[in-house]
Design an enzyme around this catalytic site. Structure first.
Site, mmCIF file in Angstrom:
data_model
loop_
_atom_site.group_PDB
_atom_site.id
_atom_site.type_symbol
_atom_site.label_atom_id
_atom_site.label_comp_id
_atom_site.label_asym_id
_atom_site.label_seq_id
_atom_site.Cartn_x
_atom_site.Cartn_y
_atom_site.Cartn_z
ATOM 1 N N HIS A 10 -12.654 -6.020 0.140
ATOM 2 C CA HIS A 10 -11.413 -5.047 0.706
ATOM 3 C C HIS A 10 -10.944 -5.414 1.948
ATOM 4 O O HIS A 10 -10.188 -4.653 2.488
ATOM 5 C CB HIS A 10 -12.245 -3.769 0.807
ATOM 6 C CG HIS A 10 -12.494 -2.899 -0.655
ATOM 7 N ND1 HIS A 10 -11.495 -2.471 -1.338
ATOM 8 C CD2 HIS A 10 -13.473 -3.048 -1.270
ATOM 9 C CE1 HIS A 10 -12.034 -2.023 -2.419
ATOM 10 N NE2 HIS A 10 -13.181 -2.184 -2.459
ATOM 11 N N LYS A 61 -3.964 8.098 7.340
ATOM 12 C CA LYS A 61 -4.715 6.957 7.076
ATOM 13 C C LYS A 61 -5.665 6.755 8.347
ATOM 14 O O LYS A 61 -5.207 7.428 9.297
ATOM 15 C CB LYS A 61 -3.889 5.657 6.550
ATOM 16 C CG LYS A 61 -3.087 5.358 7.742
ATOM 17 C CD LYS A 61 -2.382 4.004 7.198
ATOM 18 C CE LYS A 61 -1.427 4.203 6.082
ATOM 19 N NZ LYS A 61 -1.647 3.190 4.881
ATOM 20 N N ARG A 62 -6.667 6.084 7.864
ATOM 21 C CA ARG A 62 -7.708 5.864 9.096
ATOM 22 C C ARG A 62 -6.707 5.221 10.371
ATOM 23 O O ARG A 62 -5.848 4.558 10.232
ATOM 24 C CB ARG A 62 -8.512 4.731 8.510
ATOM 25 C CG ARG A 62 -9.746 4.146 9.710
ATOM 26 C CD ARG A 62 -10.689 3.596 8.707
ATOM 27 N NE ARG A 62 -10.206 2.526 7.983
ATOM 28 C CZ ARG A 62 -10.260 1.323 8.379
ATOM 29 N NH1 ARG A 62 -10.612 0.683 9.276
ATOM 30 N NH2 ARG A 62 -9.831 0.299 7.334
ATOM 31 N N LYS A 102 -3.175 -0.958 11.220
ATOM 32 C CA LYS A 102 -2.275 -0.062 10.288
ATOM 33 C C LYS A 102 -1.167 0.340 11.057
ATOM 34 O O LYS A 102 -0.002 1.173 10.423
ATOM 35 C CB LYS A 102 -3.170 1.314 9.848
ATOM 36 C CG LYS A 102 -4.208 0.696 8.977
ATOM 37 C CD LYS A 102 -4.923 1.729 8.264
ATOM 38 C CE LYS A 102 -6.223 1.448 7.404
ATOM 39 N NZ LYS A 102 -5.588 1.051 6.124
ATOM 40 N N THR A 157 -4.122 2.698 -1.126
ATOM 41 C CA THR A 157 -3.962 3.531 -2.291
ATOM 42 C C THR A 157 -2.993 4.892 -1.798
ATOM 43 O O THR A 157 -2.440 5.445 -2.679
ATOM 44 C CB THR A 157 -5.051 3.871 -3.039
ATOM 45 O OG1 THR A 157 -6.008 4.439 -1.944
ATOM 46 C CG2 THR A 157 -5.808 2.774 -3.585
ATOM 47 N N LYS A 188 0.052 6.819 -4.181
ATOM 48 C CA LYS A 188 -0.101 8.328 -4.249
ATOM 49 C C LYS A 188 1.426 9.019 -3.656
ATOM 50 O O LYS A 188 2.020 9.850 -4.362
ATOM 51 C CB LYS A 188 -1.321 9.012 -3.471
ATOM 52 C CG LYS A 188 -2.538 8.732 -3.954
ATOM 53 C CD LYS A 188 -3.613 8.904 -3.085
ATOM 54 C CE LYS A 188 -4.860 8.205 -3.229
ATOM 55 N NZ LYS A 188 -5.789 8.144 -2.057
#
Length: 810
Positions: free
Chosen positions: A350, A547-548, A553, A655, A659
């Protein structure tokens, strides 16, 4: 069916009422409904297990090992699967309550944190939907990762006591108890066999969480392990008055289940994490073997009848533990045990970040798992001996692929370590990435040597999400629109969403779509008002990043844009601004100071922006605390714009991006992870792409990246950085964000400075399109139409075909 549920509900309700006289509370009603549903699902569970036993010789059973399963609330999902929403609605009405308010009383199961855990939860849904013989295996965390609070803009962590009132969904399995050991020594028997004598012995107790299919009576099972001490209290110590000492070993055992991802910045934290992983692996494999033998399977068939899937490196001890069980407890020879292990095991990677691939110090493994370390050494020796025959003289290659990293390796701190990803690759018959770009980069970078040695072993299986949870339940109004236009079969076959493509320009559908989106935005605005006391405009563009919190990110890039927009609005308050509400949510790991600094900056910027009368509704910044599945179910249907802005080449898949698009949000994103396949599915012209691509990122770093040059050449960027550095958002405190600014101007490893200008220019294109609601809705509908391929039903079908089918074993 409805009569059965009604009767179960009334029985459970009477039990609850006997304990809390008077009008039943919403909590009592929720527990009663959960108990009634659980009884029905337990019947389906028994039928599913019986059916799987009948076909055990023909259908390979999947055992999915994961440290996380981010399940979300279960009652709404169970009611939807059982078709009993209206039955419960009427029952609650008799008690003076309404269904949505009762559903809100269920806490999120704190069994996961981020995308890894949510993916595993979506997989369980698809396991059931596709009728796949399977078990998910995880740990029963009592306090989850943590509950995120905010004090003075700073993240504060407290235990997430989600089971304080019990867990109405779990089914204890007292008959399923397995010993798990730590420490001790390895005894050599007279015949040369080796047996481990642990110094510390625990018991792993099983608890089942049942996940129903929505279009059949199949269910899948999440089996969670709870650790307890094998020995009772130390009675002598207790009699001496040392009551705490008498139970010290019990507390140590139970601590294994307290927290997901304990802080591993300390030696004690690292040991606890290793114990968690060993407990998960050992109990799960003992359970697997016992089931296989009870069903009449011969031991030599175990690998062909059972797939063991490692969800990232956390369960990578599984090959060593399986070898130990087969060698030491079942008396097999090495070659036969290794054949079974390689047939059974497969591994999903991952991450492309070397620092995220787990490595355990040899000293810690020798202290806690001495027999496993022996087996790992033996696996490594045989592997390297094989390579010496294939590539004689290439000692550099052997050093790179060895399971043992010698002193001085990346992040080693001078210790020799076991490379857990290498163990997973060597022991697996398949290794997959989770998006096309990720899988390509995986074999070009971190696993390049292995890919050259075993090219047939590496494949791609792009992630997906379950449409039952993330469209049908999270966005029932949009689901109703789809039902009216396409029929209801899309819920089981998401590819039918492509039927929207021909309807995207229909003005009536666009108007319906817009009304649904605005209603969802109004609900989210009401939630923000209740929780934060902040009024946001539902007609503004809802720009969302959830998100985290992590540097790669790039939530920080999002904040730099907010500051630039704020500065521009203050400079020209009367310009024709597209109103925008930026919403951010996510947790930072408790020891990750840079990520926590980003959270604080978000609050500092929000405090200034949201209180400036010159700005008004033109711009708001909202940070929603304690992000989890239920909060996501409120945010995602309301989003207009989805921020997927990781540095190209760093996000494995994502993911959340799926969504959002499935719920009609447009994406602003880099050419990274599954963004690429999504753009190709619904048209690159329907995604707002920006930033350097993977090749350019590598090139700019190779040439010597200097972020200061980008700041010096961009006046707008310079003003943004200056405002942060000079205390413009921290009440004049120039030290608060010094480390953050120094990193941006020094190394900027995720190239925020290089991508800033293109990001802002792309945000202007977002503004322009949002001013044309018909054109925006048309593109959003095309996004939904292109998302049919991104269902976990397709993902799991690919895993069965490419990874878990017996045909993959040769």
């Amino acid at each position: 069916m409805n009569d059965d549920l009604s009767q179960h509900f009334k029985t459970a309700l009477r039990h609850e009422l006997s304990q809390c006289p008077g009008q039943p509370s919403r909590d009592s009603l929720m527990r009663a409904a959960a108990g009634a549903c659980r009884e029905l699902l337990a019947t389906r569970w028994a039928a599913s297990q019986a059916a799987d036993r009948e076909r055990a010789a023909d259908a390979r059973r999947v055992h999915y090992l994961s440290m996380e399963f981010l399940m979300g609330r279960a009652l709404g999902n169970a009611l939807a699967a059982l078709g009993l929403d209206e039955t419960l609605r009427a029952a609650f009405a008799e008690q003076g309550q309404v269904l949505p308010e009762v559903l809100e009383r269920e806490p999120d199961a704190a069994l996961g944190n981020g995308g890894l855990g949510r993916l595993a939860a979506c997989f369980l849904d698809s396991f059931a939907e596709l009728g796949l013989p399977s078990f998910g295996y995880g740990l029963r965390y009592q306090y989850g990762m943590f509950a995120q609070g905010i004090q003075n803009g700073r993240q504060v962590e407290t235990p997430d006591d989600w089971m304080a009132l019990g867990n109405a969904w779990e089914l204890p399995r007292p008959e399923l108890r397995y010993p798990v050991g730590f420490g001790g020594h390895v005894r050599v028997e007279a015949d040369g066999s080796r047996h481990w004598q642990p110094a510390e012995r625990l018991i792993a107790q099983a608890y089942d969480f049942i996940v129903p299919a929505h279009h059949s009576e199949r269910v899948s099972t999440l089996r969670q392990w709870q650790a307890s001490a094998a020995a009772p209290i130390d009675f002598d110590a207790f009699c001496r008055g040392d009551h705490a000492g008498a139970a010290r070993h019990r507390v140590a055992a139970e601590a294994i289940n307290w927290v997901l991802y304990p802080d591993d910045s300390t030696e004690a934290g690292r040991e606890l994490r290793l114990k968690q992983e060993a407990l998960l692996v050992s109990a799960s494999l003992q359970d697997l073997i016992a089931r296989h033998l009870n069903e009449g399977g011969a031991l030599h068939q175990l690998g062909r009848r059972n797939a063991i899937h490692l969800n990232d490196t956390h369960p990578a001890l599984a090959p060593a533990e399986l070898m130990r069980l087969l060698l030491d407890q079942h008396g097999l020879g090495w070659d036969e045990a290794w054949t079974i292990t390689r047939q059974a095991c497969s591994y999903t990677n991952h991450t492309l970040m070397p620092e995220a691939l787990e490595k355990w110090p040899l000293g810690m493994l020798e202290r806690l798992l001495p027999r496993h370390l022996e087996i790992i050494f033996e696996i490594n020796q045989r592997f390297l001996d094989e390579l010496r025959q294939r590539v004689p003289g290439d000692e550099a290659l052997l050093s790179r692929v060895s399971l043992i990293e010698e002193e001085g390796g990346y992040g080693s701190g001078g210790e020799r370590r076991v490379r857990m990803a290498h163990l997973a690759i060597v022991a697996s018959h398949r290794v997959n990435g989770v998006a096309a770009l990720h899988s390509e980069l995986m074999v070009q970078t971190i696993f390049a040597d292995f890919a050259r040695l075993y090219p047939e072993r590496f494949i791609n299986v792009t992630n997906g999400v379950t449409p039952r949870r993330w469209l049908q339940q999270a966005n029932p109004q949009l689901a109703g629109v789809l039902d009216a236009r396409l029929g209801q079969d899309w819920r089981q076959d998401l590819s039918q969403l492509q039927g929207l493509r021909a309807l995207a320009a229909d003005a009536g559908l666009g108007a319906e779509f817009g009304r649904v989106k605005r209603a969802n935005k109004q609900r989210l605005a009401a939630l923000v008002g209740r929780e934060l006391g902040l009024a946001i405009n539902p007609d503004s563009l809802f720009d969302v990043q959830i998100k985290r919190i992590h540097e790669y990110k790039r939530q920080l890039l999002n904040l730099l844009h907010v500051i630039a927009r704020y500065q521009a609005i203050v400079a020209q308050p009367d310009a024709d601004w597209t109103p925008r509400t930026v919403l951010i949510a996510g947790k930072a790991a408790s020891a990750y100071q840079m990520a926590k600094s980003v959270i604080q900056l978000a609050h500092d910027v929000g405090r200034v922006v949201n209180s400036d009368p010159r700005v008004g509704d033109k711009l708001k910044l909202v940070f929603l605390p304690n992000y989890g599945v239920s909060l996501a179910e409120s945010i995602i249907p309301a989003a207009d714009l989805s921020e997927q802005i990781s540095t190209a080449g760093t996000e494995a898949s994502g993911t959340g991006n799926m969504k959002f698009a499935m719920n009609g949000a447009l994406t602003i994103g880099t050419w990274d992870g599954a963004n690429i396949e999504m753009a190709e599915a619904f048209g690159t012209e329907n995604m707002f792409t920006f930033g350097l691509r993977t090749e350019a990122v590598a090139q700019i770093k190779a040439l010597g990246y200097d972020p200061r040059l980008y700041v010096e050449q961009n006046r707008q960027l310079q003003q943004v950085i200056d405002a942060i550095a000079n205390g413009g958002f921290s009440n004049g405190d120039t030290e608060r964000y010094r480390a953050l600014v120094d990193k941006l101007l020094g190394s900027d490893p995720y190239l925020l400075m290089a991508d800033f200008a293109d990001y802002l220019a792309t945000q202007q294109r977002v503004d322009a399109l949002y001013r044309d609601p018909a054109a925006w809705n048309q593109r959003a509908i095309l996004n939904v139409a292109g998302m049919g391929w991104f269902s976990t039903d397709r993902t799991i079908a690919e895993y069965v075909d490419k990874v878990w089918s017996a045909s993959t074993l040769g």
